[in-house]
Write an enzyme that holds these catalytic residues in place. Sequence first.
Site, PDB file in Angstrom:
ATOM      1  N   ASN A 150     -12.330  80.852  46.383  1.00  0.00           N
ATOM      2  CA  ASN A 150     -11.862  81.829  44.653  1.00  0.00           C
ATOM      3  C   ASN A 150     -11.851  80.453  43.859  1.00  0.00           C
ATOM      4  O   ASN A 150     -12.262  80.701  42.366  1.00  0.00           O
ATOM      5  CB  ASN A 150     -11.118  82.089  45.574  1.00  0.00           C
ATOM      6  CG  ASN A 150      -9.752  80.703  45.948  1.00  0.00           C
ATOM      7  OD1 ASN A 150     -10.485  79.885  46.909  1.00  0.00           O
ATOM      8  ND2 ASN A 150      -8.542  80.651  45.806  1.00  0.00           N
ATOM      9  N   GLU A 248      -3.751  74.326  53.406  1.00  0.00           N
ATOM     10  CA  GLU A 248      -3.896  75.298  52.463  1.00  0.00           C
ATOM     11  C   GLU A 248      -3.634  76.676  52.977  1.00  0.00           C
ATOM     12  O   GLU A 248      -5.136  76.935  52.807  1.00  0.00           O
ATOM     13  CB  GLU A 248      -3.876  74.388  51.283  1.00  0.00           C
ATOM     14  CG  GLU A 248      -2.966  74.897  50.550  1.00  0.00           C
ATOM     15  CD  GLU A 248      -3.389  76.363  49.295  1.00  0.00           C
ATOM     16  OE1 GLU A 248      -2.489  77.414  50.009  1.00  0.00           O
ATOM     17  OE2 GLU A 248      -4.025  76.159  48.848  1.00  0.00           O
ATOM     18  N   CYS A 282      -4.797  81.956  45.881  1.00  0.00           N
ATOM     19  CA  CYS A 282      -3.692  82.325  46.176  1.00  0.00           C
ATOM     20  C   CYS A 282      -2.456  82.148  46.138  1.00  0.00           C
ATOM     21  O   CYS A 282      -1.339  82.352  46.494  1.00  0.00           O
ATOM     22  CB  CYS A 282      -4.207  80.863  47.561  1.00  0.00           C
ATOM     23  SG  CYS A 282      -3.899  79.367  46.460  1.00  0.00           S
ATOM     24  N   GLU A 458      -0.392  69.060  49.422  1.00  0.00           N
ATOM     25  CA  GLU A 458      -1.299  68.401  48.467  1.00  0.00           C
ATOM     26  C   GLU A 458      -1.211  67.399  46.921  1.00  0.00           C
ATOM     27  O   GLU A 458       0.110  67.896  47.030  1.00  0.00           O
ATOM     28  CB  GLU A 458      -2.462  69.211  47.975  1.00  0.00           C
ATOM     29  CG  GLU A 458      -3.379  69.267  49.648  1.00  0.00           C
ATOM     30  CD  GLU A 458      -4.514  70.936  50.235  1.00  0.00           C
ATOM     31  OE1 GLU A 458      -4.369  71.708  48.928  1.00  0.00           O
ATOM     32  OE2 GLU A 458      -5.854  70.366  49.947  1.00  0.00           O
TER      33      GLU A 458
HETATM   34  O1  TXE Z   1     -12.388  83.055  54.484  1.00  0.00           O
HETATM   35  P1  TXE Z   1     -12.289  81.763  55.360  1.00  0.00           P
HETATM   36  P2  TXE Z   1     -12.769  83.726  53.867  1.00  0.00           P
HETATM   37  C1  TXE Z   1      -7.660  84.029  52.491  1.00  0.00           C
HETATM   38  C2  TXE Z   1      -7.748  85.834  51.451  1.00  0.00           C
HETATM   39  C3  TXE Z   1      -9.502  86.427  52.239  1.00  0.00           C
HETATM   40  C4  TXE Z   1      -9.504  85.799  53.186  1.00  0.00           C
HETATM   41  C5  TXE Z   1     -10.509  85.364  53.913  1.00  0.00           C
HETATM   42  O2  TXE Z   1      -7.134  86.637  52.016  1.00  0.00           O
HETATM   43  O3  TXE Z   1      -9.398  87.361  51.707  1.00  0.00           O
HETATM   44  O4  TXE Z   1      -8.568  84.487  53.357  1.00  0.00           O
HETATM   45  O5  TXE Z   1     -11.416  85.029  53.072  1.00  0.00           O
HETATM   46  C6  TXE Z   1     -14.861  77.754  56.275  1.00  0.00           C
HETATM   47  N1  TXE Z   1     -14.402  76.007  60.947  1.00  0.00           N
HETATM   48  N2  TXE Z   1      -8.318  83.240  51.716  1.00  0.00           N
HETATM   49  O6  TXE Z   1     -12.865  84.826  55.586  1.00  0.00           O
HETATM   50  O7  TXE Z   1     -13.308  81.870  56.668  1.00  0.00           O
HETATM   51  C7  TXE Z   1     -15.585  78.784  54.878  1.00  0.00           C
HETATM   52  O8  TXE Z   1     -16.584  78.166  55.970  1.00  0.00           O
HETATM   53  C8  TXE Z   1     -13.830  75.361  59.576  1.00  0.00           C
HETATM   54  C9  TXE Z   1      -6.615  82.769  51.137  1.00  0.00           C
HETATM   55  O9  TXE Z   1     -13.496  84.204  52.892  1.00  0.00           O
HETATM   56  O10 TXE Z   1     -11.057  80.780  55.814  1.00  0.00           O
HETATM   57  C10 TXE Z   1     -14.972  78.301  53.956  1.00  0.00           C
HETATM   58  O11 TXE Z   1     -15.576  77.166  53.717  1.00  0.00           O
HETATM   59  N3  TXE Z   1     -14.342  76.200  58.953  1.00  0.00           N
HETATM   60  C11 TXE Z   1      -7.417  81.510  50.009  1.00  0.00           C
HETATM   61  C12 TXE Z   1     -13.131  77.873  54.546  1.00  0.00           C
HETATM   62  O12 TXE Z   1     -13.453  77.750  55.420  1.00  0.00           O
HETATM   63  C13 TXE Z   1     -14.523  78.093  58.885  1.00  0.00           C
HETATM   64  C14 TXE Z   1      -9.167  81.360  49.877  1.00  0.00           C
HETATM   65  C15 TXE Z   1     -12.443  79.926  53.903  1.00  0.00           C
HETATM   66  O13 TXE Z   1     -13.404  81.052  54.303  1.00  0.00           O
HETATM   67  C16 TXE Z   1     -14.719  78.178  59.810  1.00  0.00           C
HETATM   68  C17 TXE Z   1     -10.211  81.705  49.636  1.00  0.00           C
HETATM   69  C18 TXE Z   1     -14.403  77.547  61.166  1.00  0.00           C
HETATM   70  N4  TXE Z   1     -14.345  78.424  62.381  1.00  0.00           N
HETATM   71  C19 TXE Z   1      -9.362  83.316  51.477  1.00  0.00           C
HETATM   72  N5  TXE Z   1     -14.458  79.620  59.682  1.00  0.00           N
HETATM   73  C20 TXE Z   1      -6.798  80.465  49.618  1.00  0.00           C
HETATM   74  N6  TXE Z   1      -5.578  79.908  50.804  1.00  0.00           N
HETATM   75  O14 TXE Z   1      -6.274  79.840  48.524  1.00  0.00           O
HETATM   76  C21 TXE Z   1     -14.979  79.817  58.534  1.00  0.00           C
HETATM   77  N7  TXE Z   1     -14.942  78.113  57.537  1.00  0.00           N
END
Ligand code: TXE
Length: 478
Positions: A150, A248, A282, A458
């Site tokens: 994001n 986070e 977020c 953080e």
């Molecule tokens: O996030 P992911 P996604 C929320 C938001 C969104 C939902 C899913 O609601 O719709 O999360 O988003 C890495 N082990 N937020 O699926 O998958 C991935 O490659 C280690 C809130 O896109 O959590 C990426 O680099 N890492 C949030 C990172 O995790 C893993 C911002 C985040 O992706 C992994 C984004 C694993 N098993 C989404 N699987 C905020 N807090 O700002 C994925 N990743």
Amino acid sequence: MQRILNYINGQFTEPESRAYLDNYNPATGEVYSLIPDSDAADVALAVQAAKAAFPSWSSLSREERSQHMLNVAKRISERLDELAEAESTDNGKPLWLAKKVDIPRATDNFKFFATAILHDSSELHDTDGLYLNYTLRQPIGVAGCISPWNLPLYLFTWKIAPALASGNTVVAKPSEITPMSAYLLSQICDEVGFPKGVLNIVHGLGAKVGSAITEHPEVPIISFTGGTETGKTIARTAAPMFKKLSLELGGKNPNIIFDDCDMENALKTSLNSSFANQGQICLCGSRMYIQRGIYNEFKTRFVEEVKRMKVGNPQSPDVKLGAVVSKPHFEKILSYIELAKEEGGTVLCGGKPVEAGMNGWFIEPTVIEGLTETCRTNQEEIFGPVVTLQPFDTEEEVLAYANGTKYGLASTVWTNDLTKAHRIAAHLHTGIVWVNCWLVRDLRTPFGGVKNSGVGREGGWEALRFFTEPKNVCIPLS
Ligand code: TXE
């Protein structure tokens, strides 16, 4: 087509598998570059490089470490336009926003932590004049930094900078959905002669690269920002290995508007807090609770303004909302709008995809009312340009609504009654409370959430402390 490469031990490398993934421009729906489909083999090489670089990096003087980081900061500023263009193409966010906020913040992150370490200090405990105990805060080793899509460079550097400043070396993974600015950062490190192996960037899928970083026995500390479900997976892997963890995660942030507020300011800021970055921050407020005395007036004026917000080509200076980040995310957001209708909600404006003449993934800013505070729409993170409105009467009632989700990241309160503001702030179950403002981010302040919004903080000293291990040294005075 452009190919992104991994950055390991100061070299630009292909993934060991030689396999690549498609990278989409969300505004056009087209593949415009390829990114390494890396796996555990690439992570192993990156960890090896980071481990080898640790003794020399951690023993540099603070001034030297600081100077290396300031060199990176300077070059990010010099390449601002190019980085902003890349970020906007990769993510769908308006170009003006990337120029004004995302990229300058990446510079600030490097500058802030590079200079913070020059002013660091630690504690000393005098045990009745008989012993002195002092706290040594030492770097830990190879830090794993995993970031989301994001705010790509903004959040990537928010983790990397404190990890490096405190003397760790890093293996980092940007989101596979928005890898381009992290790739440009690796070019910058190369240009400024950043020491080899200190920052290693491995591109690819979370389930392969992210999990390989989390599982690696030589990565004792992980900083992650992303979805709550991913956070749970990481915590499950890290716990039995006793890794230090900062998570986070998501939010479902309440925006509480009392009838004694400054209506103009509340209206203007709430447009931003609801729809900035297409609602994909977020910290965006997604549940608006408005006191009954001003509910109708606020609603009418808010909806009028939302209808005027322009959605479209991220390159246009007058667009307020660009594209949402990916097709699956676009479909997820639209499915939540359908769910809101099924749950009895009335869509006051928006609710539909926008053509924008670009074939990409655009959604109208959407305002919904008539839902209960316990329905799924008001409980689950949508992470898009969708907000709900609900009236309330009393402080007790709105606190119950605000605190009534599994999340607890941020909240916003609008009132001109100072005593009430303090009272409400104290009772909100969130890591951050903004009163009569939103997204004011002083980098020194603790940043993070409670409940399912995460673990740890953080920012400022919190981050420098997270990335170091405190050691108590006790010496007798006689
Ligand atoms: O996030 P992911 P996604 C929320 C938001 C969104 C939902 C899913 O609601 O719709 O999360 O988003 C890495 N082990 N937020 O699926 O998958 C991935 O490659 C280690 C809130 O896109 O959590 C990426 O680099 N890492 C949030 C990172 O995790 C893993 C911002 C985040 O992706 C992994 C984004 C694993 N098993 C989404 N699987 C905020 N807090 O700002 C994925 N990743």
